[in-house]
Write a protein that holds these residues in place. Structure first.
Motif, PDB file in Angstrom:
ATOM      1  N   PRO A 241      42.176  27.926  49.074  1.00 27.83           N
ATOM      2  CA  PRO A 241      42.931  28.940  48.520  1.00 27.83           C
ATOM      3  C   PRO A 241      44.072  29.033  49.810  1.00 27.83           C
ATOM      4  N   SER A 242      45.395  29.452  49.278  1.00 32.41           N
ATOM      5  CA  SER A 242      46.404  29.703  49.972  1.00 32.41           C
ATOM      6  C   SER A 242      46.243  30.849  51.112  1.00 32.41           C
ATOM      7  N   THR A 243      45.034  31.864  50.424  1.00 29.44           N
ATOM      8  CA  THR A 243      44.748  33.235  51.164  1.00 29.44           C
ATOM      9  C   THR A 243      43.656  33.012  52.303  1.00 29.44           C
ATOM     10  N   ALA A 244      43.286  31.982  52.261  1.00 30.86           N
ATOM     11  CA  ALA A 244      41.874  31.438  53.353  1.00 30.86           C
ATOM     12  C   ALA A 244      42.235  31.967  54.795  1.00 30.86           C
ATOM     13  N   GLU A 245      43.436  32.193  55.244  1.00 29.69           N
ATOM     14  CA  GLU A 245      43.514  32.542  56.610  1.00 29.69           C
ATOM     15  C   GLU A 245      44.019  34.102  56.668  1.00 29.69           C
ATOM     16  N   ALA A 246      44.019  34.795  55.691  1.00 34.88           N
ATOM     17  CA  ALA A 246      44.539  36.044  55.378  1.00 34.88           C
ATOM     18  C   ALA A 246      43.893  36.869  56.366  1.00 34.88           C
ATOM     19  N   TRP A 247      42.401  36.999  56.509  1.00 36.58           N
ATOM     20  CA  TRP A 247      41.832  37.564  57.502  1.00 36.58           C
ATOM     21  C   TRP A 247      42.161  37.679  58.883  1.00 36.58           C
ATOM     22  N   THR A 248      42.339  36.558  59.302  1.00 32.39           N
ATOM     23  CA  THR A 248      43.054  36.490  60.673  1.00 32.39           C
ATOM     24  C   THR A 248      44.284  37.405  60.797  1.00 32.39           C
ATOM     25  N   GLN A 249      44.952  37.808  59.845  1.00 32.37           N
ATOM     26  CA  GLN A 249      46.089  38.673  60.012  1.00 32.37           C
ATOM     27  C   GLN A 249      45.521  40.012  59.728  1.00 32.37           C
ATOM     28  N   GLY A 250      44.173  40.366  59.437  1.00 32.96           N
ATOM     29  CA  GLY A 250      43.706  41.573  59.066  1.00 32.96           C
ATOM     30  C   GLY A 250      44.107  41.905  57.618  1.00 32.96           C
ATOM     31  N   LEU A 251      44.093  41.036  56.705  1.00 38.80           N
ATOM     32  CA  LEU A 251      44.606  41.381  55.178  1.00 38.80           C
ATOM     33  C   LEU A 251      43.544  40.753  54.429  1.00 38.80           C
ATOM     34  N   LEU A 252      43.491  41.317  53.255  1.00 39.32           N
ATOM     35  CA  LEU A 252      42.538  40.842  51.936  1.00 39.32           C
ATOM     36  C   LEU A 252      43.395  40.643  51.036  1.00 39.32           C
ATOM     37  N   ILE A 253      43.774  39.419  50.667  1.00 44.92           N
ATOM     38  CA  ILE A 253      44.738  39.333  49.206  1.00 44.92           C
ATOM     39  C   ILE A 253      43.749  38.942  47.967  1.00 44.92           C
ATOM     40  N   ALA A 254      43.900  39.956  47.148  1.00 43.23           N
ATOM     41  CA  ALA A 254      43.096  40.010  45.850  1.00 43.23           C
ATOM     42  C   ALA A 254      44.110  39.387  44.847  1.00 43.23           C
ATOM     43  N   GLU A 255      43.541  38.347  44.029  1.00 44.34           N
ATOM     44  CA  GLU A 255      43.809  37.850  42.847  1.00 44.34           C
ATOM     45  C   GLU A 255      43.161  37.883  41.904  1.00 44.34           C
ATOM     46  N   ARG A 256      43.165  38.940  40.909  1.00 46.90           N
ATOM     47  CA  ARG A 256      42.423  39.350  39.859  1.00 46.90           C
ATOM     48  C   ARG A 256      40.769  39.129  40.515  1.00 46.90           C
ATOM     49  N   MET A 257      40.622  40.038  41.522  1.00 50.28           N
ATOM     50  CA  MET A 257      39.151  39.847  42.213  1.00 50.28           C
ATOM     51  C   MET A 257      38.538  41.160  41.464  1.00 50.28           C
ATOM     52  N   PRO A 258      37.267  41.087  41.225  1.00 47.83           N
ATOM     53  CA  PRO A 258      36.344  42.091  40.705  1.00 47.83           C
ATOM     54  C   PRO A 258      36.384  43.220  41.891  1.00 47.83           C
ATOM     55  N   LEU A 259      36.372  44.693  41.232  1.00 47.72           N
ATOM     56  CA  LEU A 259      36.503  45.661  42.423  1.00 47.72           C
ATOM     57  C   LEU A 259      35.210  45.668  43.405  1.00 47.72           C
ATOM     58  N   ILE A 260      34.065  45.354  42.819  1.00 46.06           N
ATOM     59  CA  ILE A 260      32.762  45.147  43.679  1.00 46.06           C
ATOM     60  C   ILE A 260      33.266  44.243  44.641  1.00 46.06           C
ATOM     61  N   GLU A 261      33.701  43.291  44.642  1.00 45.85           N
ATOM     62  CA  GLU A 261      34.084  42.071  45.902  1.00 45.85           C
ATOM     63  C   GLU A 261      35.158  42.709  46.587  1.00 45.85           C
ATOM     64  N   VAL A 262      36.000  43.445  46.083  1.00 49.66           N
ATOM     65  CA  VAL A 262      36.944  43.984  47.259  1.00 49.66           C
ATOM     66  C   VAL A 262      36.200  45.224  47.924  1.00 49.66           C
ATOM     67  N   VAL A 263      35.554  45.835  47.276  1.00 50.86           N
ATOM     68  CA  VAL A 263      34.658  46.966  48.234  1.00 50.86           C
ATOM     69  C   VAL A 263      33.653  46.383  49.068  1.00 50.86           C
TER      70      VAL A 263
END
Length: 322
Positions: A241-263
């Motif tokens: 996914p295009s968001t694979a490296e987002a964590w290296t910049q301190g970001l979580l990119i959610a695309e219709r992600m279940p709330l439990i997974e975000v938490v």
């Protein structure tokens, strides 16, 4: 009604674990006196976290307890001198110098049970860390990640890393499920032990790499492919996914992600415990959230979703229906 995690699931402060290890070694060395035994008991009684750390370390291995009693007084003192330094590597050298690493069971099992304590490099909650490798490669460790590095090889004991391999192409990364061998100048993300993750995930961003399960058939990955493998099988390659490296910049990119997974992702970056009420676990979330400021991210969730955050002493936070 939500059931809070048992005490054995609680995260422990690194300093408390260090103190517990000191008392374990002192009392089980055979050289402690009544005053030290009393002082240890006082330390255990001071704080429930102290007792929890003691129980965890004391229960790691029956062999550890039995064999430590066999240490002679001079050897025990040598071990304690090694422990008096802040380096975990020095502590393990103290064990190794006495020839008791194997006897004490301080091996793969303990690196799995307490990877942050027994690994060469680790990150604490909310921390990311950059390392330079000998072959001009580079390594970035995500939060709660633990690795060992031995020459060109490394072992990912827990968490997630981003590896940019050097020019030699000799790097190999071991996980509990097998090996990942990237070619020179490759760039890839490897993770294990993340929430809802089964096995080891490999995301190849650049170059190529072979994935070799411990007891299965290997597979070759090309740039832009990812897969998850266990000790016996490799999954089918899919697109990174295009968001694979987002964590290296301190970001979580959610695309219709279940709330439990975000938490669960925010929980990895937040000190204490963060939980989600099952009644709202399936709410779909889209947006960008800060991993470096998880409290702000929780506030944002409360603004865009019908949820609120309940906090207890700043340690426990529950995302519940509004």
């Amino acid at each position: 009604m939500n059931r809070l995690p048992a005490a054995s699931d609680q995260a422990l402060d690194e300093r408390v674990l260090d103190e517990a290890l000191h008392w374990i070694v002192t009392l089980q060395s055979g050289t402690s006196d009544a005053a030290e035994q009393h002082a240890c008991q006082q330390w255990r009684n001071e704080n429930p976290q102290h007792e929890l750390a003691w129980q965890r370390l004391a229960g790691l291995s029956r062999d550890m307890r039995i064999n430590t009693y066999a240490l002679s007084a001079p050897n025990a003192r040598q071990l304690l001198r090694a422990r008096s330094t802040p380096s975990r590597r020095t502590l393990l050298k103290g064990f190794a110098g006495l020839g008791v690493v194997t006897a004490l069971g301080l091996s793969v099992r303990e690196r799995v049970l307490l990877p942050e304590l027994f690994s060469d490099y680790h990150t604490t909650t909310g921390e990311r860390r950059h390392l330079r490798l000998a072959d001009a490669g580079a390594l970035q460790l995500d939060t709660r990640t633990a690795v060992d590095i031995r020459g060109a090889d490394m072992a990912l004991n827990l968490g997630r890393l981003l590896l940019s391999s050097g020019t030699s192409g000799m790097t190999a990364i071991k996980t509990t499920n097998g090996w990942v061998r990237p070619t020179a100048l490759s760039r890839l993300i490897i993770s294990q032990g993340l929430p809802r993750q089964q096995g080891t995930e490999v995301q190849l961003l650049l170059g190529s790499a072979s994935v070799e399960p411990l007891h299965g058939v290997g597979i070759r990955l090309s740039a832009g492919q990812q897969l998850t493998f266990d000790s016996h099988h490799s999954g089918q390659p899919a697109s990174v996914p295009s968001t694979a490296e987002a964590w290296t910049q301190g970001l979580l990119i959610a695309e219709r992600m279940p709330l439990i997974e975000v938490v669960e992702q925010l929980d990895r970056y937040r000190r204490g415990m963060l939980r989600c009420d099952p009644a709202i676990a399936g709410l779909q979330v889209s947006g960008s959230f800060s991993l470096d400021r998880p409290e702000d991210s929780l506030g944002l969730l409360a603004k865009v979703l019908p949820v609120r955050v309940q906090r207890v002493f700043g340690y426990l936070a529950m995302v519940v229906p509004a």
